[in-house]
Motif scaffolding. Structure first.
Motif, PDB file in Angstrom:
ATOM      1  N   ASN A 111      -0.539  -3.869 -12.828  1.00  0.00           N
ATOM      2  CA  ASN A 111      -0.474  -2.966 -11.433  1.00  0.00           C
ATOM      3  C   ASN A 111      -1.731  -3.390 -10.519  1.00  0.00           C
ATOM      4  O   ASN A 111      -2.030  -2.271  -9.809  1.00  0.00           O
ATOM      5  CB  ASN A 111      -0.177  -1.594 -11.915  1.00  0.00           C
ATOM      6  CG  ASN A 111       0.964  -1.350 -12.384  1.00  0.00           C
ATOM      7  OD1 ASN A 111       2.003  -1.854 -12.458  1.00  0.00           O
ATOM      8  ND2 ASN A 111       0.765  -0.383 -13.496  1.00  0.00           N
ATOM      9  N   VAL A 129       1.204  -5.487  -6.764  1.00  0.00           N
ATOM     10  CA  VAL A 129       1.965  -4.465  -6.176  1.00  0.00           C
ATOM     11  C   VAL A 129       2.577  -4.796  -4.631  1.00  0.00           C
ATOM     12  O   VAL A 129       3.587  -4.659  -4.377  1.00  0.00           O
ATOM     13  CB  VAL A 129       1.394  -2.999  -6.174  1.00  0.00           C
ATOM     14  CG1 VAL A 129       2.126  -2.009  -5.686  1.00  0.00           C
ATOM     15  CG2 VAL A 129       1.228  -2.657  -7.647  1.00  0.00           C
ATOM     16  N   ARG A 130       1.349  -5.580  -3.833  1.00  0.00           N
ATOM     17  CA  ARG A 130       1.722  -5.621  -2.555  1.00  0.00           C
ATOM     18  C   ARG A 130       2.945  -6.929  -2.440  1.00  0.00           C
ATOM     19  O   ARG A 130       3.845  -6.686  -1.667  1.00  0.00           O
ATOM     20  CB  ARG A 130       0.769  -6.229  -1.837  1.00  0.00           C
ATOM     21  CG  ARG A 130       0.759  -6.456  -0.309  1.00  0.00           C
ATOM     22  CD  ARG A 130      -0.481  -6.660   0.350  1.00  0.00           C
ATOM     23  NE  ARG A 130      -1.257  -7.755  -0.233  1.00  0.00           N
ATOM     24  CZ  ARG A 130      -2.410  -7.574  -0.998  1.00  0.00           C
ATOM     25  NH1 ARG A 130      -2.858  -6.317  -1.160  1.00  0.00           N
ATOM     26  NH2 ARG A 130      -3.040  -8.443  -1.415  1.00  0.00           N
ATOM     27  N   ARG A 159       6.250  -5.366  -3.167  1.00  0.00           N
ATOM     28  CA  ARG A 159       6.969  -4.458  -2.202  1.00  0.00           C
ATOM     29  C   ARG A 159       7.480  -5.437  -1.069  1.00  0.00           C
ATOM     30  O   ARG A 159       8.329  -5.230  -0.438  1.00  0.00           O
ATOM     31  CB  ARG A 159       6.025  -3.631  -1.468  1.00  0.00           C
ATOM     32  CG  ARG A 159       5.438  -2.329  -2.548  1.00  0.00           C
ATOM     33  CD  ARG A 159       4.266  -1.519  -1.846  1.00  0.00           C
ATOM     34  NE  ARG A 159       3.860  -0.406  -2.755  1.00  0.00           N
ATOM     35  CZ  ARG A 159       4.490   0.748  -2.994  1.00  0.00           C
ATOM     36  NH1 ARG A 159       5.529   0.834  -2.462  1.00  0.00           N
ATOM     37  NH2 ARG A 159       3.846   1.606  -3.813  1.00  0.00           N
ATOM     38  N   ALA A 189      11.303  -5.773   0.305  1.00  0.00           N
ATOM     39  CA  ALA A 189      11.357  -5.281   1.830  1.00  0.00           C
ATOM     40  C   ALA A 189      12.900  -5.282   2.596  1.00  0.00           C
ATOM     41  O   ALA A 189      13.526  -6.072   2.364  1.00  0.00           O
ATOM     42  CB  ALA A 189      10.357  -6.165   2.706  1.00  0.00           C
ATOM     43  N   PHE A 221      14.207   0.366  -2.031  1.00  0.00           N
ATOM     44  CA  PHE A 221      13.397   0.064  -3.429  1.00  0.00           C
ATOM     45  C   PHE A 221      12.223   0.910  -3.599  1.00  0.00           C
ATOM     46  O   PHE A 221      11.467   1.217  -2.576  1.00  0.00           O
ATOM     47  CB  PHE A 221      12.919  -1.323  -3.187  1.00  0.00           C
ATOM     48  CG  PHE A 221      11.920  -1.635  -4.528  1.00  0.00           C
ATOM     49  CD1 PHE A 221      12.517  -1.681  -5.713  1.00  0.00           C
ATOM     50  CD2 PHE A 221      10.620  -1.672  -4.545  1.00  0.00           C
ATOM     51  CE1 PHE A 221      11.788  -2.195  -7.007  1.00  0.00           C
ATOM     52  CE2 PHE A 221       9.833  -2.085  -5.688  1.00  0.00           C
ATOM     53  CZ  PHE A 221      10.551  -2.112  -6.897  1.00  0.00           C
ATOM     54  N   SER A 222      12.064   1.358  -4.822  1.00  0.00           N
ATOM     55  CA  SER A 222      10.861   2.346  -4.990  1.00  0.00           C
ATOM     56  C   SER A 222      10.474   1.730  -6.452  1.00  0.00           C
ATOM     57  O   SER A 222      11.098   1.547  -7.535  1.00  0.00           O
ATOM     58  CB  SER A 222      11.379   3.615  -5.349  1.00  0.00           C
ATOM     59  OG  SER A 222      10.283   4.752  -5.595  1.00  0.00           O
ATOM     60  N   LEU A 223       8.888   1.926  -6.538  1.00  0.00           N
ATOM     61  CA  LEU A 223       8.390   1.334  -7.704  1.00  0.00           C
ATOM     62  C   LEU A 223       8.674   2.285  -8.740  1.00  0.00           C
ATOM     63  O   LEU A 223       8.459   2.186  -9.997  1.00  0.00           O
ATOM     64  CB  LEU A 223       6.821   1.307  -7.612  1.00  0.00           C
ATOM     65  CG  LEU A 223       6.538   0.238  -6.584  1.00  0.00           C
ATOM     66  CD1 LEU A 223       4.973   0.096  -6.372  1.00  0.00           C
ATOM     67  CD2 LEU A 223       7.001  -1.220  -7.031  1.00  0.00           C
TER      68      LEU A 223
END
Length: 234
Positions: free
Chosen positions: A76, A81-82, A85, A89, A93-95
């Motif tokens: 993580n 993480v970037r 995401r 895009a 979406f959600s972690l």
């Protein structure tokens, strides 16, 4: 600094290297990219631009796959993480959603399929050169280029072609044989009569071939040799 070095230079190689080294140092100081490819030979790379672009896309796809796999394994870090995401895009979406692992597997499968298509299958759906489509995969392009170069070399210098096709000889580490030992070795193979004990199958083959008409003897004259080597390299 260049003035001092130029005045002391007496070698053309040093004089040529000084401005190149200066430009390279400036690029490193300001953070610019400097490519030294082709400087030693003075020739540009023979790899087509479209092939370079596809290789870059494959490298980016593999990097994306690696980071997604790292995130799935529990890494993580902010950079990972970037990237995740950015990969999702434009989607909802959600972690922290329950089916995050399933979404990751589906997202990882997309670049894998793209890599397979770019690396093995024709590129007609990807590349467009003006009004025509180029449908040559990496493997087919390499084989075609090899055949073209071999055919061209056969027309200009057959000897070089045959030398390039031969396998490299394994260099031995022991002492080299002298001429007497070499002559003795080959004389034992070709000059001494040998009586072989053939099996019964040879008689069967001879009886089956008895009705075959032998070919006429081939007589090679000096004129034939002269005509054959007239256009050959020296």
């Amino acid at each position: 600094m260049l003035v001092t070095y130029f005045e002391a230079s007496r070698d053309p190689c040093d004089t040529d290297s000084m401005p190149f080294g200066t430009v390279l140092a400036v690029c490193r100081i300001i953070g610019a990219k400097a490519s030294t490819a082709g400087r030693a030979t003075g020739q540009s790379s023979a790899i087509p631009a479209w092939r370079k672009r596809i290789k870059e896309r494959i490298a980016k796809a593999r990097a994306l796959i690696g980071r997604l796999i790292c995130f799935r394994s529990g890494n993580n870090r902010p950079r990972i993480v970037r990237t995740v995401r950015m990969a999702f895009a434009g989607t909802n979406f959600s972690l922290f959603q329950p089916d995050i692992m399933q979404k990751l597997m589906e997202r990882i499968d997309d670049p894998k399929q793209i890599i397979a298509a770019w690396g093995r299958f024709p590129q007609a759906a990807i590349l467009c050169f003006g009004s025509s489509m180029r449908s040559i995969s990496f493997r087919r392009y390499t084989e075609r280029s090899t055949r073209f170069n071999q055919n061209r070399l056969f027309q200009s210098d057959q000897k070089r072609l045959y030398e390039s096709l031969e396998r490299p000889m394994a260099s031995g580490t022991g002492p080299a044989l002298n001429q007497a030992d070499t002559v003795t070795f080959w004389r034992g193979l070709w000059s001494e009569p040998v009586n072989h004990s053939e099996g019964s199958w040879t008689e069967v083959v001879a009886s089956q071939c008895a009705s075959i008409t032998p070919m006429d003897p081939v007589i090679i004259t000096p004129d034939d040799v002269a005509e054959a080597v007239r256009r050959a390299p020296n």
